[in-house]
Design an enzyme around this catalytic site. Structure first.
Site, PDB file in Angstrom:
ATOM      1  CG  ASP A  99     -32.741  -6.329  27.358  1.00 39.85           C
ATOM      2  OD1 ASP A  99     -32.338  -5.232  27.804  1.00 39.85           O
ATOM      3  OD2 ASP A  99     -31.962  -7.167  26.857  1.00 39.85           O
TER       4      ASP A  99
HETATM    5  C1  BGC Z   1     -29.069  -5.312  27.157  1.00 38.33           C
HETATM    6  C2  BGC Z   1     -29.177  -5.721  28.600  1.00 38.33           C
HETATM    7  C3  BGC Z   1     -28.826  -4.570  29.483  1.00 38.33           C
HETATM    8  C4  BGC Z   1     -29.719  -3.402  29.140  1.00 38.33           C
HETATM    9  C5  BGC Z   1     -29.466  -2.187  30.007  1.00 38.33           C
HETATM   10  C6  BGC Z   1     -29.808  -4.035  26.852  1.00 38.33           C
HETATM   11  O1  BGC Z   1     -29.535  -3.563  25.569  1.00 38.33           O
HETATM   12  O2  BGC Z   1     -29.540  -6.365  26.336  1.00 38.33           O
HETATM   13  O3  BGC Z   1     -28.339  -6.805  28.861  1.00 38.33           O
HETATM   14  O4  BGC Z   1     -28.949  -4.931  30.828  1.00 38.33           O
HETATM   15  O5  BGC Z   1     -29.496  -3.035  27.783  1.00 38.33           O
HETATM   16  O6  BGC Z   1     -28.244  -1.611  29.749  1.00 38.33           O
END
Ligand code: BGC
Length: 730
Positions: free
Chosen positions: A278
């Protein structure tokens, strides 16, 4: 909807033809596994250390993005590129790099791209996975049309805590809904032309106190019974990638957990795509106190099984040196690179034609995408209360619409709006007015206050409008910023003074229909018992206004069901239907049982609940008379009758309880469901099936077993269903 003008129809046909051609081309690109391996290995043999690290590096469109990184082969994937001009330019740079390895373009496409569908939790309320598949197919089609290739979805995190804002991105509290909807969404994204990244592996949703990013403690048996099955279903559905979670699970950050990312995911489940971290989660291992610095964080993550670094830049800054110094084996680096390259080859990136910069997402929404979005929105709304048949609204009445959310189409889109435009949709007030005109009803509007409702100076005008009308439709809830990521809440009440406004509206004596726009159940307090009707509309998307008006005026009979229990107050949380029993079940006459001193212990509305404008009756339960063997399938048959005078759809739900086992088993578990349509008076004999193999549970060591014994069965239209019987497993 009126027929579109001829020019629109032509452009729609053109779009559909292009989308179909793109998909057909994708299908034709499928390479043989041996060829994929050969080509990946051939590339690896020719790559420099820096180019290898580049394939493991994911950067975002935005201030930090530098095209020369792509040209020099130091980026493997990108996020947040969402228009074909930027996508085409970046891909052209990748094609000009020394080895010409194409970029993978990822984006959070959750519930639509330009045409917005209801949020995933709302889609789950349809209790119809085919509708979630349809929504995902459209989302993917539109995103793929402009060159996006990979979505960071679906979210397969089971959520038992409405304080957690991301509950709206998932499927709620039940693992069977989780499995069914996660698989359906993956099938839909694939059908529309996107690769998927199921997220967030694992345990992210159980943050202590409902706090986003906080640590989670989940006992192994619970993890295996509840939290992991939707992820396993995603692997079985062919997700190409998996996103590791931010949180520490039982003391180990998921981004640093080899037992999870390698042992379970790959060795046990057989996943062979790649794992992406993530956002900046690898560098966050330092803040977690698991690594002393970035270099150590990178070492731990790649060895645990995180193949691609999303936005922490750790692999880019440290990995080459770590490999040179022998602290990360070359084979570990090559293994991650191979996984990324194989995935790129599998999805046909090398052969695909690049995004066409002349395209624009403005060709959407099309009449077809709107129709799909409306079909899903219609079935996602949950009617929780309807006193004396207040709804559907009778013709010829005067209606006061109150609440700023009634004039905010942006708040109907909800979080993760991708390329959704407020102006593509109609607001609630507009949709009610449009529909009321045909019903001879008059509509007045007063906002009362703005979305956050800190200022009550508009209350008097709203009360006046209510006083002059026959009925009030109050449109209240959470403006979109209050939900989604980083929107954990300590209170579950509507914001500001909304509840005070609602109480004053009810005090006028006029019937008040409350339409809740929200990402979770909201705490309404005692006024809920004085509402004429309550409709949970969630964030219903581009066609949400229309769908809502259709329900209010009775063109559509509501059929949504709660995918989460609806608590009375935040103090009851977590409160779920599939809880374990206690030795002291609740008794009104005994204080020393499962109770609160100061509140009821049951939910305001149970899991699976939702009213209809008609009534359904369940009878004639037929269960197998003989004991079932482990390889059998349990068949439960019953008669379902539409006992009212309107056609309607009902989600028939089958619950089971393992009565005596070596571990306490939940008081009820949803084991099958099916949504059916019945005409007034129609009765249907329906059989729901559950393989006996699904009646088991996990031990603390993760092993699974089905134990012989008696099971109680319930069938009905929510988790309080009372048509019951018993079956025996030998
Ligand atoms: C989130 C993810 C997301 C990623 C990209 C993160 O802060 O937890 O779910 O896919 O950002 O936007």
């Amino acid at each position: 909807m009126a027929a579109p003008p001829v020019s629109t129809r032509r452009s729609v046909r053109a779009v559909i033809a292009i989308v179909a051609a793109t998909l057909a081309a994708g299908a034709a690109l499928a390479l043989e596994p041996a060829e994929i391996d050969r080509r990946a290995d051939d590339l690896i043999a020719r790559m420099t250390l820096e180019e290898k690290v580049g394939q493991l590096t994911l950067v975002s469109q935005g201030p930090g993005y530098r095209p020369e990184m792509v040209l020099s082969g130091r980026v493997g994937a990108v996020i947040n590129f969402n228009n074909p001009q930027d996508i085409a330019a970046a891909q052209a740079a990748a094609r000009r790099s020394r080895l010409g390895i194409p970029l993978l373009f990822g984006l959070d496409v959750l519930h639509g791209f330009r045409t917005m569908f209801p949020l995933p939790l709302a889609e789950t309320a349809t209790f119809d996975p085919d509708l979630a598949r349809l929504a995902a197919t459209w989302a993917a089609r539109e995103a793929a049309y402009v060159g996006v290739q990979w979505t960071y979805a679906p979210m397969a995190d089971l959520s038992r805590d409405p304080r957690w804002g991301r509950m709206i991105e998932g499927f709620g509290e039940d693992p069977l809904l989780g499995r069914s909807f996660t698989s359906a969404r993956i099938a839909g994204f694939h059908a529309g032309g996107l690769a998927t990244s199921v997220k967030h592996f694992a345990g992210y949703s159980a943050g202590a106190g409902g706090r986003d990013y906080d640590e989670t403690e989940i006992p192994p048996a619970t993890l295996h019974d509840l939290y992991l099955p939707p992820f396993k279903a995603a692997v079985e559905a062919g997700t190409e990638t998996v996103m590791s979670a931010f949180n520490a699970l039982n003391g180990i950050p998921s981004t640093a957990n080899p037992a999870l990312l390698t042992g379970l995911l790959r060795d046990t489940w057989g996943f062979d795509g790649f794992v992406v971290s993530d956002w900046s989660a690898i560098s966050e291992l330092v803040a977690h106190g698991i690594a002393a610095d970035d270099a150590e964080a990178g070492r731990i993550a790649i060895q645990a099984g995180v193949d691609m670094d999303m936005m922490s830049g750790v692999y880019e800054r440290t990995l080459a040196d770590e490999v040179k110094a022998g602290r990360v084996p070359q084979a570990v680096l090559d293994r991650a690179v191979r996984r990324v390259l194989r995935t790129k080859l599998r999805v046909g990136l090398f052969e695909r034609s690049d995004a066409d910069p002349s395209r624009t997402d403005a060709v959407f929404p099309t009449p077809e995408s709107r129709q799909a979005a409306r079909a899903v929105a219609r079935e996602s709304m949950v009617l929780l209360r309807n006193e004396a048949g207040t709804l559907p609204l009778a013709a010829g009445r005067s209606i006061a619409v109150v609440g700023a959310l009634a004039t905010s189409p942006l708040d109907l889109i909800g979080p993760h709006g991708a390329r959704g435009h407020a102006q593509d949709g109609i607001d609630v007030l507009g949709a009610i007015k449009e529909r009321a005109a045909g019903a001879g009803a008059s509509v007045a509007f007063a906002p009362g206050c703005d979305g956050m409702c800190a200022d009550g100076s508009g209350f008097d005008a709203a009360i006046d409008a209510a006083g002059r009308a026959d009925l009030v439709v109050a449109v209240l809830g959470e403006p979109v910023d209050m939900t989604g990521e980083a929107a954990s809440r300590a209170y579950l009440t509507p914001p500001g003074r909304q509840r005070e406004l609602l109480e004053r509206l009810v005090a006028t004596g006029k019937p008040v229909v409350l339409v809740l726009i929200a990402g979770r159940p909201l705490e309404l307090g005692p006024v809920v018992d004085r509402l004429a009707a309550l409709l949970l509309a969630w964030y219903p998307g581009t066609e949400g206004g229309h769908a809502l008006a259709e329900i209010l005026f009775g063109d559509v009979n509501p059929s949504g069901k709660l995918p989460v229990s609806y608590p009375r107050t935040v103090g009851q949380v977590p409160l779920v239907y599939n809880r374990l029993p206690t030795g002291r079940p609740t008794r009104a006459d005994n204080r020393f049982t499962l109770r609160y001193f100061d509140e009821r212990v049951d939910p305001l509305y149970p899991f699976g609940f939702g009213l209809s404008y008609t009534r359904f009756a369940f009878s004639d339960l037929v269960l197998p008379r003989d004991g079932l063997s482990q390889g059998d399938t349990l068949q439960v048959t019953a008669t379902v009758r539409n006992a009212g005078d309107r056609a309607g759809r009902v989600a028939v739900q089958l619950y089971l309880r393992d009565l005596v086992a070596s571990r306490s088993r939940p008081v009820r578990e949803l084991k099958a469901f099916r949504k059916i349509a019945l005409e007034p008076g129609e009765r249907r004999s329906l059989t729901l099936e559950v393989p006996v193999a699904e009646l088991g549970f996990h031990g603390e060591d993760g092993s699974y077993r089905v134990e012989p014994g008696r099971f109680q069965v319930w069938l009905g239209e929510d988790s309080a269903a009372d048509l019951t019987g018993f079956v025996e497993v030998r």
